[in-house]
Motif scaffolding. Sequence first.
Motif, short mmCIF file in Angstrom:
data_model
loop_
_atom_site.label_atom_id
_atom_site.label_comp_id
_atom_site.label_asym_id
_atom_site.label_seq_id
_atom_site.Cartn_x
_atom_site.Cartn_y
_atom_site.Cartn_z
N ASP A 468 -1.20 -9.44 7.75
CA ASP A 468 -1.90 -8.73 8.68
C ASP A 468 -1.59 -7.36 8.68
OD1 ASP A 468 -3.59 -7.87 10.46
OD2 ASP A 468 -3.04 -9.27 12.05
N ALA A 469 -2.54 -6.32 7.87
CA ALA A 469 -2.29 -5.02 7.65
C ALA A 469 -2.50 -4.38 9.06
CB ALA A 469 -3.63 -4.51 6.86
N ARG A 470 -3.18 -5.05 10.11
CA ARG A 470 -3.23 -4.36 11.47
C ARG A 470 -1.81 -4.29 12.03
NH1 ARG A 470 -8.18 -8.38 13.05
NH2 ARG A 470 -6.45 -9.55 11.94
N LYS A 471 -1.02 -4.99 11.60
CA LYS A 471 0.60 -4.68 11.93
C LYS A 471 1.28 -3.72 11.27
CE LYS A 471 0.78 -9.65 13.65
NZ LYS A 471 1.57 -10.97 13.42
N VAL A 472 0.58 -3.42 10.36
CA VAL A 472 1.34 -2.22 9.22
C VAL A 472 1.35 -0.60 9.65
CG1 VAL A 472 1.66 -1.42 6.87
CG2 VAL A 472 1.42 -3.96 7.36
N LYS A 473 2.40 -0.03 9.73
CA LYS A 473 2.46 1.47 10.05
C LYS A 473 2.12 2.11 8.57
CE LYS A 473 5.24 5.05 11.69
NZ LYS A 473 6.74 5.53 11.98
N SER A 474 2.83 1.76 7.74
CA SER A 474 2.89 2.72 6.32
C SER A 474 3.04 1.77 5.18
CB SER A 474 3.62 4.02 6.36
OG SER A 474 5.05 3.46 6.57
N ILE A 475 2.45 2.26 4.00
CA ILE A 475 2.77 1.64 2.88
C ILE A 475 3.34 2.56 1.70
CG2 ILE A 475 1.80 0.09 0.80
CD1 ILE A 475 -0.17 -0.87 2.56
N SER A 476 4.58 2.63 1.41
CA SER A 476 4.88 3.79 0.26
C SER A 476 5.23 2.84 -1.07
CB SER A 476 6.39 4.19 1.04
OG SER A 476 6.04 4.82 2.27
N PHE A 477 5.42 3.70 -1.94
CA PHE A 477 5.88 2.98 -3.14
C PHE A 477 6.53 4.37 -4.25
CE2 PHE A 477 1.67 4.29 -4.10
CZ PHE A 477 1.48 4.82 -5.25
N ILE A 478 7.22 3.93 -5.27
CA ILE A 478 7.76 4.83 -6.05
C ILE A 478 7.64 4.03 -7.44
CG2 ILE A 478 9.46 5.72 -4.84
CD1 ILE A 478 11.42 4.16 -6.00
N ARG A 479 7.55 4.82 -8.41
CA ARG A 479 6.86 4.19 -9.74
C ARG A 479 8.19 4.10 -10.79
NH1 ARG A 479 1.42 7.65 -11.27
NH2 ARG A 479 0.21 6.89 -9.45
N ASP A 480 9.29 4.87 -10.39
CA ASP A 480 10.62 4.56 -11.12
C ASP A 480 11.12 3.39 -11.42
OD1 ASP A 480 11.26 7.43 -11.73
OD2 ASP A 480 11.09 7.36 -9.36
N ARG A 481 11.22 2.55 -12.71
CA ARG A 481 11.92 1.51 -12.75
C ARG A 481 13.36 1.64 -12.13
NH1 ARG A 481 12.13 -0.81 -19.00
NH2 ARG A 481 10.04 -1.15 -18.10
N TYR A 482 13.73 0.57 -11.55
CA TYR A 482 14.91 0.71 -10.63
C TYR A 482 15.97 -0.30 -11.02
CZ TYR A 482 17.48 2.10 -6.56
OH TYR A 482 18.62 2.41 -5.51
N PHE A 483 17.12 -0.02 -11.29
CA PHE A 483 18.09 -0.83 -11.34
C PHE A 483 19.11 -1.10 -10.30
CE2 PHE A 483 16.78 1.03 -15.42
CZ PHE A 483 16.93 0.23 -16.29
N LEU A 484 19.32 -2.37 -9.95
CA LEU A 484 20.09 -2.70 -8.81
C LEU A 484 20.87 -4.00 -9.30
CD1 LEU A 484 20.69 -1.54 -5.89
CD2 LEU A 484 18.96 -3.28 -5.11
N GLY A 485 22.19 -3.71 -9.16
CA GLY A 485 23.12 -4.85 -9.61
C GLY A 485 22.60 -5.58 -11.13
#
Length: 596
Positions: A468-485
Motif C-alpha cells: 500500500d503506497a499510501r503508507k509510504v513516505k519515500s522511495i529512494s534508489f541508487i544505480r551502482d552495482r553493489y557487492f555485499l558479502g
Amino acid sequence: MYIKLLLFSIFIFSFSLQAQRKSVLKTPDELLGYQKLPQEKIYIHHNTSVLFSGEYLYYRVYCFNVANNLLSDISKIAYIELINEKKEAIFKHKIELKNGLGQGDFFLPVTIPSGNYKLIGYTQWMLNSKYDLFFQSDISIVNPYQGDQKAILSKSKTIDSISDLISSKESPQTELPVGKINDDIELRLDKKVFPKRSQVGFTIERVKSNLEPVYYSISVRKKSAFNSAKTISADDFLSTYPKTIINQTKSIDSLFFLPEMRGELIYGKVVPMESDLSVSSLDIALSVPGKSNDVKVVSTDKNGGFVFSLNKRYKENQVVIQVVDKHRTKYRIELDEIPKFEYPDFDFYNFKITREAEEDIIKRSVYNQVENSFFNLKPDTIQVPKDYVPFYGNQSKTYYLDDYTRFPTVKETIVEVVNGVWTRKNEDGDNVFVIRGYYSDQVDGGLIPMVLIDGILVQEHDDVISYDARKVKSISFIRDRYFLGTKIYEGILAIETLEGDYLENLNKSYVFRSALSRPQVQKNYYQQRYNLDSISYDRIPDYRYQLLWKPNVTIKNSNTAIEFFTSDVTGDFEISLEGFTKNGRPISVKEYFTVK
C-alpha cells in the motif's frame, strides 16, 4: 604492526565456527598470530562492595595489554557479570571499549536475594589465557524485601519480619580514618566537616609536573556500616594480577576465541528443518531496521555457523536475520550473543549480618524507596548514539510521495512517479524490480536490486510491488552495482514508510527477529545542585548515599577541581579516586569527610 596484520588475517579467514563462539586456527600464519598477540587483563573500579535493593552498582572498566601494561587497543568489547554462589549470572553486560576504557551501571531490583556475589570482568580474547584472568571482586547484597535471609544471617533461622534482618556494625570511630595518598596525585579538601545540603569542593593536584595524562574514575559515597569485603584498588590490581600472561598452547585445527577487535561479534548457526538440506555456504543477511539502515551479509561455514561484526552503536537494538536462499523457509536461526565457558571456582567473601544494626537497615531501605520515588526529578541522561549515513551512502535519488499524486500500490507509484525503476518477471516467473544502470549498454546479467523497507531486506519483491503506497513516505534508489558479502546486487531500492512500522507487521517464518544484548549505553550521571539551579529542591527529600560518581575524567596538564553537594544523610563519607596514567602506572587516592 606485523602482529596486528597477523591478527587481521585470523579475523578474516578463521570463521570456521564451532560450539561456544570458537573459531579454528587453519594456517601457520594464523597460529603465529595467535601466539604473538599479547593477552589482556581488566580492572573494574566500582562504587561499593555492599549493595541494597533499589541502589545502583556503578563501575568503570580499564582493559590493559599485558605486554606493555598500557590500555589495550585490541578488544573493543568487555563483558561484565555478577555471579552468585551457584555460578549463575545475575546480569551480563557488554561494555564498549574505546582505547581500553568503558563504563556501565546496574540497578539492583527486589527480585535478587540477599547473598554473596562476584563481580567479574573479561574480554573474549582473555578466554584463551592459560590462567584465570578474570577480574573478580566481592559484592554483598542485602534485600530486606524478601523473607529468606539465610544466605547472610550469622545463624540459620526462619525470618518472620524485617525486624529479623540486621547487620554487624564496624567499631565506632572517634575520628576520621587517614586518607590514602599517592606519589603522583594529591587530593585536597577545603575542610573536613560539612553541613547537610552544602557544597563540597576538592582539588586533584599533580605532584609531578611531568606526569603523563591520568585516566581515572571517582566515587563519593557514605562509608559502609558493615563489615564487608574490601574493594580492589588500582594499586592492588597491579600487584595482584600477573604481569606475564600467555595464551593456551594451540596447534593447527585448534579451537580458540577470537578477539573482538573491530566491534562486538554476533555468532549464530543455521539449523535445517529437513535432514537432507545443506547448511554450508548459505548467505545470511542481518538488517538493522529504522534510521540506522544497515545491512550485512555473511556466509555459513560447513557446520552452518556464521558471525557478524557490529562496529557501530545503533540507536536500535533489534535486528532482523534471514537466510538468503530459495529454500529459506526450511531453515531456522539460533544466536549466541555472550561467550559461554566454565566459570572457575570463586572464593566468595563470607558476608554476614546480626541483630546490631536493624535500625540502620530499615533506615537505608526507606531512604532508597524515597530516592527512587523522586527519580524523575533527578534523572541521568543518556548519550544518544549519532545518526549514521545508510550503508550505501547518501547519493541516492529520492522521491517523497507527498510531493506527487498518491497511487494505491507501490507498483503504480513506480510506473507513474519513479523514473528509472520498473518491474519484470524473473526465470521463476516471479515479479522483481529492475533499476536502470548508469550506462545504456550495461548488460543485464540477471541480477536484481537489493530491496529494503524501513531498512529491512525484502527477498520477495512481490510483497513490495503490491504494498500500500499510501503508507509510504519515500522511495529512494541508487544505480551502482553493489557487492555485499558474496552477494551482488544491481542497485538498491530503499522504501521508508510513514510510521516506520513495516517490521511490526512482517510475518514471515524465515525472518528471525531478535533484540540483541547491545553494549551498555553511555550516561551522564545526575549531580544534585542547590542554590544553583532554577528548580527549588527545598521541599524534596535528599537521601543520597552516593553523592558523586564520575566514571570518565582525565587529568592532563593542570589540576582538576571537583564540586558536589552533600545530602540529608549524615555520617562519614569516602572519596575514592582510582585510575591509571597513560603509561599504566596505578593511581589510587582516598580521602574522608563528615556530614553533620
